[in-house]
Write a protein that holds these residues in place. Structure first.
Motif, PDB file in Angstrom:
ATOM      1  N   PHE A  34      -0.105   1.673  -8.366  1.00  0.00           N
ATOM      2  CA  PHE A  34      -1.351   0.594  -7.250  1.00  0.00           C
ATOM      3  C   PHE A  34      -0.991   0.401  -5.727  1.00  0.00           C
ATOM      4  O   PHE A  34       0.799   0.460  -5.871  1.00  0.00           O
ATOM      5  CB  PHE A  34      -0.890  -0.583  -7.558  1.00  0.00           C
ATOM      6  CG  PHE A  34      -2.341  -1.343  -8.816  1.00  0.00           C
ATOM      7  CD1 PHE A  34      -3.093  -1.624  -9.229  1.00  0.00           C
ATOM      8  CD2 PHE A  34      -0.537  -0.488  -9.908  1.00  0.00           C
ATOM      9  CE1 PHE A  34      -3.945  -1.599 -10.356  1.00  0.00           C
ATOM     10  CE2 PHE A  34      -1.252  -1.051 -11.381  1.00  0.00           C
ATOM     11  CZ  PHE A  34      -3.007  -1.708 -11.374  1.00  0.00           C
ATOM     12  N   ASP A  75       5.138  -1.583  -8.324  1.00  0.00           N
ATOM     13  CA  ASP A  75       3.555  -1.130  -7.785  1.00  0.00           C
ATOM     14  C   ASP A  75       3.158   0.174  -9.349  1.00  0.00           C
ATOM     15  O   ASP A  75       1.858   0.877  -8.558  1.00  0.00           O
ATOM     16  CB  ASP A  75       3.610  -0.073  -6.855  1.00  0.00           C
ATOM     17  CG  ASP A  75       4.176   1.033  -6.203  1.00  0.00           C
ATOM     18  OD1 ASP A  75       5.022   1.225  -7.122  1.00  0.00           O
ATOM     19  OD2 ASP A  75       4.247   1.560  -5.298  1.00  0.00           O
ATOM     20  N   ASP A 121      -9.032   2.558  -5.727  1.00  0.00           N
ATOM     21  CA  ASP A 121      -8.861   2.903  -4.559  1.00  0.00           C
ATOM     22  C   ASP A 121      -9.879   4.415  -3.969  1.00  0.00           C
ATOM     23  O   ASP A 121     -10.155   5.200  -5.157  1.00  0.00           O
ATOM     24  CB  ASP A 121      -7.432   3.308  -4.255  1.00  0.00           C
ATOM     25  CG  ASP A 121      -7.223   3.729  -2.940  1.00  0.00           C
ATOM     26  OD1 ASP A 121      -7.347   2.486  -1.925  1.00  0.00           O
ATOM     27  OD2 ASP A 121      -7.166   4.839  -2.142  1.00  0.00           O
ATOM     28  N   GLU A 175      -3.515  -3.852  -4.428  1.00  0.00           N
ATOM     29  CA  GLU A 175      -4.121  -3.799  -5.307  1.00  0.00           C
ATOM     30  C   GLU A 175      -5.274  -3.342  -5.436  1.00  0.00           C
ATOM     31  O   GLU A 175      -6.190  -3.905  -6.686  1.00  0.00           O
ATOM     32  CB  GLU A 175      -4.535  -5.593  -5.154  1.00  0.00           C
ATOM     33  CG  GLU A 175      -3.740  -6.348  -4.559  1.00  0.00           C
ATOM     34  CD  GLU A 175      -3.937  -7.890  -4.223  1.00  0.00           C
ATOM     35  OE1 GLU A 175      -4.802  -7.906  -4.293  1.00  0.00           O
ATOM     36  OE2 GLU A 175      -3.342  -8.862  -3.531  1.00  0.00           O
ATOM     37  N   LYS A 176      -5.244  -1.939  -5.508  1.00  0.00           N
ATOM     38  CA  LYS A 176      -6.460  -0.821  -6.412  1.00  0.00           C
ATOM     39  C   LYS A 176      -5.357  -0.005  -7.000  1.00  0.00           C
ATOM     40  O   LYS A 176      -4.486   0.610  -6.130  1.00  0.00           O
ATOM     41  CB  LYS A 176      -7.264   0.025  -5.118  1.00  0.00           C
ATOM     42  CG  LYS A 176      -7.604  -1.369  -4.298  1.00  0.00           C
ATOM     43  CD  LYS A 176      -9.533  -1.525  -5.052  1.00  0.00           C
ATOM     44  CE  LYS A 176     -10.138  -2.229  -3.817  1.00  0.00           C
ATOM     45  NZ  LYS A 176     -11.456  -2.868  -4.019  1.00  0.00           N
ATOM     46  N   ILE A 177      -5.667   0.993  -8.104  1.00  0.00           N
ATOM     47  CA  ILE A 177      -5.352   1.951  -8.468  1.00  0.00           C
ATOM     48  C   ILE A 177      -5.846   2.963  -7.540  1.00  0.00           C
ATOM     49  O   ILE A 177      -6.873   3.936  -7.443  1.00  0.00           O
ATOM     50  CB  ILE A 177      -6.451   1.562  -9.830  1.00  0.00           C
ATOM     51  CG1 ILE A 177      -6.228   0.668 -11.027  1.00  0.00           C
ATOM     52  CG2 ILE A 177      -5.665   3.465 -10.213  1.00  0.00           C
ATOM     53  CD1 ILE A 177      -7.066   0.455 -11.803  1.00  0.00           C
ATOM     54  N   ILE A 181      -1.089  -7.606 -10.474  1.00  0.00           N
ATOM     55  CA  ILE A 181      -1.519  -5.614 -11.531  1.00  0.00           C
ATOM     56  C   ILE A 181      -1.710  -6.396 -12.907  1.00  0.00           C
ATOM     57  O   ILE A 181      -2.642  -5.402 -13.488  1.00  0.00           O
ATOM     58  CB  ILE A 181       0.151  -5.317 -11.205  1.00  0.00           C
ATOM     59  CG1 ILE A 181      -0.436  -4.579  -9.830  1.00  0.00           C
ATOM     60  CG2 ILE A 181       0.091  -4.185 -12.047  1.00  0.00           C
ATOM     61  CD1 ILE A 181       1.553  -3.997  -9.561  1.00  0.00           C
TER      62      ILE A 181
END
Length: 137
Positions: free
Chosen positions: A111, A75, A30, A114-116, A5
């Protein structure tokens, strides 16, 4: 996960914001992104995010983000930032002042894979507007 992150956040600010490579936004964001900017804008897609960033870049072509702190919990992450720029373009009807600005802010991220997926930016708008000599905001 915290190390991943942290790396995503650092690259996101370097690549997307400081290098202004909006074509790389999908690496970090995302498709279902929920983004709230400190200037009162809310967008719910990568395209909406890119439109928001382009608006800021047109007002502040040399906008630069410096990460001061990152706190990660599972997360979620909180990032304290300092923004610097020169007000060289129109912003929400306010004509360019040519003023150099520096103000603080924070962004709260969530997250998934592994994407915002969620980002909420809170900036010190009183400091920003004061440096732009804006009295009615």
């Amino acid at each position: 996960m915290a190390k991943q992150i942290r790396q995503i956040i650092e690259e996101y600010y370097d690549v997307v914001w400081n290098e202004k490579k909006l074509d790389q936004a999908q690496r970090f964001l995302d498709p279902s992104l929920n983004f709230r900017g400190s200037l009162g804008m809310r967008v719910d897609s990568i395209n909406g995010f890119c439109d928001y960033a382009k608006m800021l870049f047109s007002a502040f072509p040399n906008l630069y983000h410096v990460i001061e702190d990152i706190v990660i919990d599972g997360d979620k992450a909180a990032v304290r930032l300092v923004y610097t720029a020169t007000h060289s373009g129109k912003l929400f009807g306010f004509e360019p002042t040519g003023n150099r600005i520096r103000y603080s802010g924070a962004c709260f991220f969530k997250f998934e894979n592994e994407k915002i997926v969620d980002a909420w930016v809170l900036g010190d708008l009183n400091a920003l507007y004061g440096q732009l000599n804006v009295t009615n905001h």
